[in-house]
Scaffold this motif. Structure first.
Motif, mmCIF file in Angstrom:
data_model
loop_
_atom_site.group_PDB
_atom_site.id
_atom_site.type_symbol
_atom_site.label_atom_id
_atom_site.label_comp_id
_atom_site.label_asym_id
_atom_site.label_seq_id
_atom_site.Cartn_x
_atom_site.Cartn_y
_atom_site.Cartn_z
ATOM 1 N N LEU A 1 0.817 -1.219 0.000
ATOM 2 C CA LEU A 1 0.000 0.000 0.000
ATOM 3 C C LEU A 1 0.846 1.263 0.000
ATOM 4 C CD1 LEU A 1 -2.878 -0.919 2.480
ATOM 5 C CD2 LEU A 1 -3.160 -0.171 0.097
ATOM 6 N N PRO B 1 -0.530 -0.341 -9.042
ATOM 7 C CA PRO B 1 -1.282 0.584 -9.919
ATOM 8 C C PRO B 1 -1.920 -0.115 -11.126
ATOM 9 C CG PRO B 1 0.822 1.553 -9.277
ATOM 10 C CD PRO B 1 0.850 0.132 -8.810
ATOM 11 N N GLU C 1 -2.771 4.970 -13.121
ATOM 12 C CA GLU C 1 -2.399 6.188 -12.375
ATOM 13 C C GLU C 1 -1.223 5.881 -11.461
ATOM 14 O OE1 GLU C 1 -3.974 8.901 -13.111
ATOM 15 O OE2 GLU C 1 -5.907 8.237 -13.935
ATOM 16 N N GLY C 2 -0.344 6.874 -11.296
ATOM 17 C CA GLY C 2 0.727 6.747 -10.313
ATOM 18 C C GLY C 2 1.864 5.919 -10.793
ATOM 19 N N GLU D 1 -9.558 3.889 0.437
ATOM 20 C CA GLU D 1 -10.104 4.443 -0.809
ATOM 21 C C GLU D 1 -10.885 3.369 -1.560
ATOM 22 O OE1 GLU D 1 -8.760 6.102 -5.158
ATOM 23 O OE2 GLU D 1 -7.233 6.102 -3.608
ATOM 24 N N ARG E 1 2.087 4.723 0.806
ATOM 25 C CA ARG E 1 1.406 5.886 1.408
ATOM 26 C C ARG E 1 -0.016 6.059 0.900
ATOM 27 N NH1 ARG E 1 5.973 10.589 1.492
ATOM 28 N NH2 ARG E 1 7.483 9.447 2.758
ATOM 29 N N ARG E 2 -0.496 5.122 0.123
ATOM 30 C CA ARG E 2 -1.850 5.271 -0.429
ATOM 31 C C ARG E 2 -2.889 5.110 0.679
ATOM 32 N NH1 ARG E 2 0.955 1.851 -3.894
ATOM 33 N NH2 ARG E 2 1.317 2.682 -5.990
ATOM 34 N N LEU F 1 -8.710 -0.066 -1.712
ATOM 35 C CA LEU F 1 -7.287 -0.293 -1.990
ATOM 36 C C LEU F 1 -6.728 -1.359 -1.063
ATOM 37 C CD1 LEU F 1 -5.378 3.047 -2.627
ATOM 38 C CD2 LEU F 1 -5.650 1.092 -4.159
#
Lengths: 91, 415
Positions: B113, B152, B414-415, B120, B115-116, B134
């Protein structure tokens, strides 16, 4: 060792209430929603026909989904035109 | 209004899961012996008598409401320390796909994970409307052996399968052998080592293996498609363990899939398709597009294919050498699609009369005025045919049919 469960936490559907059942089917219209699977229409309509004979229901009305994997877009029409409904799940 | 569901005994688990998903686990389900399909109508009709009282009862008697079983947030559970014992335990918990899984410990999941935001919400997944946060995706990625760098791509694939046009509920529950094929485009493929060259759909590539596997475990564990229960696949296919590759953009003579779909070339995307296994096209002889088409279209135009029945957007996966042969004949990708669409057809006379009668019932509009010579195409329009270039040296390509009642979806990573 502690591990996280891979199943989703929370958010599962709450238990809803079923529509009140009818005391009898006499004089009511039995709806049939055919899911287009082979012979679904045959079985559903035979059950509806036997039910109508047995209970004195007013009649049977049928609808057909264009395919089992498609949503039943006619659901409001069924609710307006029939009192109870029989439908099929999967094969 | 009062309703009763009729089904066959082999499909009870799916009917129960579907009614529970809608918050109605107490909805009456009346069962007749399987099968209903492939039997004479009189045989089907004769099954009605035995369930009549049950159906009447379901319409006229209020059942006791069941107790809600909704659970709280993510749950930590105690598992065996020993890795071999963990495998047996994970199967008992119905967490695994059968291959060895790695324990989703707090430390491993936290590492994936980073810092996500763990809570979410990414998607709600059919058939059980499981919330794919997530955190839930990362736990399944940890089981699959994925690392933080893969997350991602896995997340983008989960967003994509949840789009309505993908028809995930049907893909998850059908008897047809289909599963999301994950196609990776753009620079992230090289960065993660997602293979699009030799043996791209086979063994030997960690990124392909863990991304595809994590997507499947999310679908099984979060979506709730348990094999033989909600997942009603008659046979399934080996890609249900993992089914992921990159497009071989460097060796394609044409624009890659994501550019065709409006993304910049330097964007990274995943495309998901509700796919069968690949069916090989071997042609070592043809030296021009026109002649090579016989083998490619012939492999697609088969009588048992869902795409012939239901159309949809099937995939042609061209090996780089075949793609080069086609492009050398001056064909663009659009021209290839048009010529393939014209060639990949099955005459109605090749289907049994019983099967044709069923087509007529299900799609009266599509089969109105048809005769034995009517040619059924593999897709409704040329532009519905998907084409990518993949694989290494050799004169092979593949046809990848789909479930039919599904559309591929492309999402940006994304990311």
């Amino acid at each position: 060792m502690n591990v996280w469960s891979p199943f989703p936490g929370g958010g599962r559907a709450q238990v809803g209430r079923l529509a009140p059942r009818k005391p009898s089917l006499a004089g009511l219209t039995i709806g049939v929603l055919d899911n287009s699977k082979p012979n679904a229409s045959v079985l559903l309509h035979r059950v509806a026909e036997l039910l109508a004979q047995k209970t004195g229901a007013a009649g049977v009305r049928g609808w057909r989904k264009p395919g089992a994997s498609r949503p039943a877009e006619m659901i409001d029409d069924i609710a307006k035109s029939a009192h109870v409904v029989l439908t099929g799940s999967a094969d | 209004m009062p309703a009763v569901v009729l089904g066959t005994d082999a499909f009870l688990s799916l009917a129960k899961a579907t009614s529970a998903k809608h918050g109605l686990p107490h909805l009456a389900v009346a069962l007749v012996p399987h099968p209903l399909g492939g039997v004479a109508p009189d045989t089907a009709r004769a099954k009605a008598d035995a369930i009549l009282d049950e159906v009447l009862d379901g319409l006229t008697t209020d059942p006791a409401p069941p107790v809600s079983t909704a659970s709280a947030g993510p749950t930590l559970v105690e598992s065996p320390e020993d890795l071999d014992a963990f495998q047996v335990w994970a199967m008992e918990q119905e967490w695994s796909d059968g291959l060895p899984v790695l324990p989703p410990t707090e430390a491993r999941v936290a590492k994936i994970l980073g810092r996500r935001a763990a809570d979410e919400a990414i998607a709600t997944l059919a058939p059980l409307d499981g919330r794919a946060t997530l955190h839930a995706i990362a736990v399944n990625a940890a089981l699959a052996g994925a690392g933080p760098e893969h997350l991602p791509v896995i997340v983008a694939a989960i967003r994509a399968v949840a789009k309505p046009e993908f028809n995930l509920n049907a893909i998850q529950c059908t008897t047809h052998p289909c599963t999301p094929l994950v196609i990776v485009n753009g620079p992230i493929a090289a960065r993660l080592g997602v293979a699009g060259g030799p043996n791209a759909l086979g063994n030997g590539h960690r990124a392909n293996a863990v991304i595809g596997r994590a997507v499947r475990l999310v679908l099984q564990n979060v979506g709730g498609a348990r094999p033989g229960r909600e997942d009603r696949a008659t046979l399934g296919h080996p890609g249900k363990f993992s089914y992921c590759l990159a497009e071989n953009e460097a060796q394609s003579p044409w624009e890659p899939l994501h550019v065709e779909r409006g993304f910049p070339r330097d964007a990274s995307t995943v495309t998901v398709c509700g796919s069968e296994g690949p069916h090989n096209v071997n042609d070592h002889g043809s030296m021009a597009a026109e002649t090579l088409m016989a083998a490619i279209a012939g492999t697609a135009a088969t009588t048992g294919s869902n795409n012939i029945y239901l159309a949809g957007d099937p995939l042609v996966m061209l090996g780089p050498e075949h793609a080069q042969t086609i492009a050398s004949s001056g064909w663009s990708k659009a021209e290839f699609k048009r010529r393939f669409w014209e060639a990949a057809r099955v005459p109605l006379e090749r289907f049994s009369a019983d099967n044709v009668a069923r087509f007529m019932t299900i799609h009266p509009e599509r089969f109105e005025g048809t005769g034995p010579d009517t040619l059924l195409p593999f897709a409704s329009r040329p532009e519905d045919v998907m084409v990518i270039v993949a694989g290494g040296p050799g004169k092979h390509s593949a046809i990848v049919p789909t479930f039919g009642a599904t559309r591929s979806v492309t999402e940006r990573v994304e990311g």
